[in-house]
Design an enzyme around this catalytic site. Structure first.
Site, short mmCIF file in Angstrom:
data_model
loop_
_atom_site.label_atom_id
_atom_site.label_comp_id
_atom_site.label_asym_id
_atom_site.label_seq_id
_atom_site.Cartn_x
_atom_site.Cartn_y
_atom_site.Cartn_z
CG HIS A 9 -43.05 -25.22 13.82
ND1 HIS A 9 -42.51 -24.17 14.54
CD2 HIS A 9 -42.26 -25.36 12.72
CE1 HIS A 9 -41.45 -23.71 13.89
NE2 HIS A 9 -41.28 -24.41 12.79
CB CYS A 66 -37.04 -28.10 18.38
SG CYS A 66 -35.24 -28.19 18.49
N GLY A 67 -36.98 -29.28 15.72
CA GLY A 67 -36.61 -29.89 14.46
C GLY A 67 -35.33 -30.69 14.55
N GLY A 69 -33.41 -30.56 17.61
CA GLY A 69 -33.14 -30.79 19.04
C GLY A 69 -32.09 -29.83 19.58
N GLY A 71 -31.71 -26.34 19.19
CA GLY A 71 -32.21 -25.10 19.79
C GLY A 71 -32.83 -25.36 21.15
CG HIS A 99 -21.93 -42.40 33.57
ND1 HIS A 99 -20.72 -42.70 32.98
CD2 HIS A 99 -22.47 -43.58 33.92
CE1 HIS A 99 -20.54 -44.02 32.98
NE2 HIS A 99 -21.61 -44.58 33.53
NE ARG A 134 -17.28 -44.62 38.17
CZ ARG A 134 -17.48 -45.04 36.92
NH1 ARG A 134 -16.79 -44.54 35.94
NH2 ARG A 134 -18.35 -46.00 36.67
C1 RB5 Z 1 -38.06 -24.77 13.48
O1 RB5 Z 1 -38.27 -24.72 12.09
C2 RB5 Z 1 -36.65 -25.24 13.81
O2 RB5 Z 1 -35.72 -24.25 13.50
C3 RB5 Z 1 -36.58 -25.63 15.28
O3 RB5 Z 1 -37.55 -26.60 15.53
C4 RB5 Z 1 -35.29 -26.29 15.76
O4 RB5 Z 1 -34.78 -27.18 14.83
C5 RB5 Z 1 -34.27 -25.43 16.30
O5 RB5 Z 1 -33.23 -25.92 16.80
#
Ligand code: RB5
Length: 147
Positions: A9, A66-67, A69, A71, A99, A134
């Site tokens: 979301h 995600c919110g 990035g 997670g 790279h 490399r």
């Molecule tokens: C969701 O609210 C949020 O925690 C998720 O999207 C993200 O930011 C997690 O890393």
């Protein structure tokens, strides 16, 4: 090139925008979800869905939003064969591929605006691994960890 995209979301709205950006490129795009905006969904479900498609070589590159990035990046990097990077600057978005053979771009929809995200995705998708000795040597040291 086959590309798979996914978002919870926190990234849903940006995912829908990026799908329009990508539709203007020479790309076959798969949406791994979420296909609806659901405030109760969990980022690992979509990060892992994208990562598995990359791991199974059913797509060449992945994008997860995600919110923050963060997670998404943590979850995706648990899947064998995935090299996910969180990039909010265009240098990293293309250099990570050139790279490091990055095959998943993670984005934080609460961190970057839509236009910047579009530029990041274009930089990432247009980049190619250099194949230089490399870079191959360094990549192999990472791949050795996976056994
Ligand atoms: C969701 O609210 C949020 O925690 C998720 O999207 C993200 O930011 C997690 O890393």
């Amino acid at each position: 090139m086959k590309v798979v995209i996914g978002a919870d979301h926190g990234g849903f709205e940006l995912k829908e925008y990026l799908k329009k950006v990508i539709s203007g490129m020479d790309v076959e795009l798969t949406d791994a979800g979420n296909l609806v905006y659901d405030t109760k969904d969990d980022y690992p479900d979509f990060a892992i869905a994208v990562a598995k498609i990359i791991s199974e070589k059913k797509a060449d590159k992945g994008i997860i939003i995600c919110g923050s990035g963060v997670g998404a990046c943590i979850a995706a990097n648990k899947v064998k064969g995935v090299r996910a990077g969180l990039c909010h600057d265009t240098y990293s978005a293309h250099q990570g591929v050139e790279h490091d053979d990055m095959n998943v771009l993670c984005l934080g929809a609460r961190v970057v605006g839509t236009e910047v995200a579009g530029e990041l995705v274009k930089s990432y998708l247009l980049a190619k691994f250099s194949g230089e000795e490399r870079h191959k040597r360094r990549l192999q040291k990472v791949l050795d960890l996976e056994g």
